[in-house]
Design a protein around this motif. Structure first.
Motif, short mmCIF file in Angstrom:
data_model
loop_
_atom_site.label_atom_id
_atom_site.label_comp_id
_atom_site.label_asym_id
_atom_site.label_seq_id
_atom_site.Cartn_x
_atom_site.Cartn_y
_atom_site.Cartn_z
N PRO A 24 0.89 -1.23 -0.06
CA PRO A 24 0.00 -0.02 0.07
C PRO A 24 0.72 1.11 -0.05
CG PRO A 24 -0.79 -1.58 1.70
CD PRO A 24 0.59 -2.20 1.03
N MET A 25 0.12 2.36 -0.69
CA MET A 25 1.08 3.50 -0.92
C MET A 25 0.59 4.52 0.45
SD MET A 25 0.78 5.06 -4.70
CE MET A 25 0.72 4.03 -6.04
N ASP A 26 1.75 5.30 0.79
CA ASP A 26 1.35 6.07 1.89
C ASP A 26 0.61 7.31 1.25
OD1 ASP A 26 3.01 7.92 0.70
OD2 ASP A 26 4.85 7.54 1.92
N GLU A 27 -0.07 8.12 1.92
CA GLU A 27 -1.14 9.11 1.25
C GLU A 27 -0.37 10.19 0.49
OE1 GLU A 27 -4.32 9.00 1.41
OE2 GLU A 27 -4.31 7.40 2.90
N ALA A 28 0.89 10.47 0.74
CA ALA A 28 1.56 11.51 -0.16
C ALA A 28 1.85 10.79 -1.30
CB ALA A 28 2.91 11.99 0.86
N SER A 29 2.55 9.62 -1.57
CA SER A 29 2.70 8.78 -2.88
C SER A 29 1.60 8.76 -3.55
CB SER A 29 3.36 7.44 -2.30
OG SER A 29 4.68 7.69 -1.55
N LEU A 31 -0.93 10.58 -3.61
CA LEU A 31 -1.52 11.99 -4.21
C LEU A 31 -0.61 12.10 -5.32
CD1 LEU A 31 -2.23 13.91 -0.96
CD2 LEU A 31 -3.83 13.23 -2.73
N ARG A 32 0.64 11.93 -5.29
CA ARG A 32 1.61 12.19 -6.24
C ARG A 32 1.41 11.30 -7.51
NH1 ARG A 32 5.58 12.26 -1.99
NH2 ARG A 32 6.01 10.17 -2.56
N PHE A 33 0.95 9.98 -7.14
CA PHE A 33 0.53 9.23 -8.41
C PHE A 33 -0.72 9.77 -9.13
CE2 PHE A 33 -2.29 5.72 -9.72
CZ PHE A 33 -1.50 5.23 -10.79
N PHE A 34 -1.71 10.24 -8.39
CA PHE A 34 -3.05 10.92 -8.86
C PHE A 34 -2.64 12.16 -9.54
CE2 PHE A 34 -5.73 8.55 -5.56
CZ PHE A 34 -6.03 7.56 -6.62
N MET A 35 -1.72 12.96 -8.93
CA MET A 35 -1.46 14.24 -9.88
C MET A 35 -0.79 13.94 -10.97
SD MET A 35 -0.34 16.74 -6.77
CE MET A 35 0.58 15.77 -5.45
N ASP A 36 0.07 12.84 -11.45
CA ASP A 36 0.74 12.53 -12.21
C ASP A 36 -0.27 12.16 -13.49
OD1 ASP A 36 3.55 13.09 -11.53
OD2 ASP A 36 3.86 10.96 -10.99
N LEU A 75 -5.69 18.18 -5.74
CA LEU A 75 -4.95 17.21 -5.41
C LEU A 75 -3.60 17.98 -4.81
CD1 LEU A 75 -5.30 14.50 -8.00
CD2 LEU A 75 -5.97 14.39 -5.52
N GLN A 76 -3.33 19.04 -5.57
CA GLN A 76 -1.91 19.72 -5.11
C GLN A 76 -2.20 20.38 -3.67
OE1 GLN A 76 -1.40 21.93 -8.88
NE2 GLN A 76 0.50 21.12 -9.18
N SER A 77 -3.40 21.09 -3.81
CA SER A 77 -3.89 21.49 -2.46
C SER A 77 -3.87 20.60 -1.03
CB SER A 77 -5.39 22.10 -2.39
OG SER A 77 -5.21 23.33 -3.51
N TYR A 87 4.07 20.12 -4.98
CA TYR A 87 4.38 18.95 -5.93
C TYR A 87 3.94 19.25 -7.41
CZ TYR A 87 4.83 14.60 -8.57
OH TYR A 87 5.05 13.60 -9.48
N ARG A 88 4.77 19.33 -7.98
CA ARG A 88 4.22 19.53 -9.52
C ARG A 88 4.75 18.45 -10.66
NH1 ARG A 88 2.63 24.06 -11.40
NH2 ARG A 88 3.22 26.04 -11.11
N PRO A 89 3.64 17.92 -11.11
CA PRO A 89 4.00 16.62 -12.08
C PRO A 89 4.97 17.18 -13.12
CG PRO A 89 1.64 16.81 -11.62
CD PRO A 89 2.33 17.87 -11.22
#
Length: 156
Positions: A24-29, A31-36, A75-77, A87-89
């Motif tokens: 399982p991913m942590d929440e930050a990871s 969110l980065r995946f979803f942002m990408d 998601l960035q917020s 985080y900027r994809p």
């Protein structure tokens, strides 16, 4: 009818190798995946809009790109509130394909996105992330339906 299952387990293990749930991913990871993925989707819809000869379809793709960009900002917020960082994809590279191939690829991606957001909204204990993910599901499903409608018009 004689059924020979010799070697079945070897083949089954190979088939199921891709299906084993990842750690399982942590929440930050997550969110980065979803942002990408949102940045990629926005870029693909812009490319599809540029390929269109029908203004109506181009407008639909631009609206979907706008939805994905809105998702990215939300998601960035959430990411900033969670981590205190931004985080900027990376700028996505849009694979050049024909219109129908791109639509099929986007259709599959939208299905995965809707499922991913449903799972994330149920799995997370962070209320604002759960609410954000839950709010994206109907929009992703609307994108699925719109893509299906456009494909039917192109093929039909």
């Amino acid at each position: 009818m004689d059924r020979n299952f010799d070697g079945f387990e070897t083949v089954w293990d190979r088939v199921m190798q891709d299906k084993v749930p990842e750690k399982p991913m942590d929440e930050a990871s997550r969110l980065r995946f979803f942002m990408d993925k949102e940045a990629e989707a926005a870029a693909y819809y812009q490319a599809l809009a540029q390929k269109c000869t029908l203004r109506k379809n181009a407008n639909a793709f631009m609206a979907m790109s706008g939805d994905e960009q809105k998702h990215l900002r939300m998601l960035q917020s959430a990411y900033f509130l969670l981590t205190g960082d931004s985080y900027r994809p990376k700028k996505p590279v849009v694979k050049q394909q024909g219109m129908l191939a791109m639509l099929r690829s986007r259709h599959q991606s939208e299905i995965k996105s809707a499922e991913g957001y449903e799972t994330a909204s149920a799995d997370t204990r962070i209320t604002n992330i759960s609410q954000i993910c839950k709010s994206f599901v109907p929009e992703e499903r609307a994108h699925i339906r719109k893509i299906e409608e456009i494909i039917r018009k192109i093929i039909g």
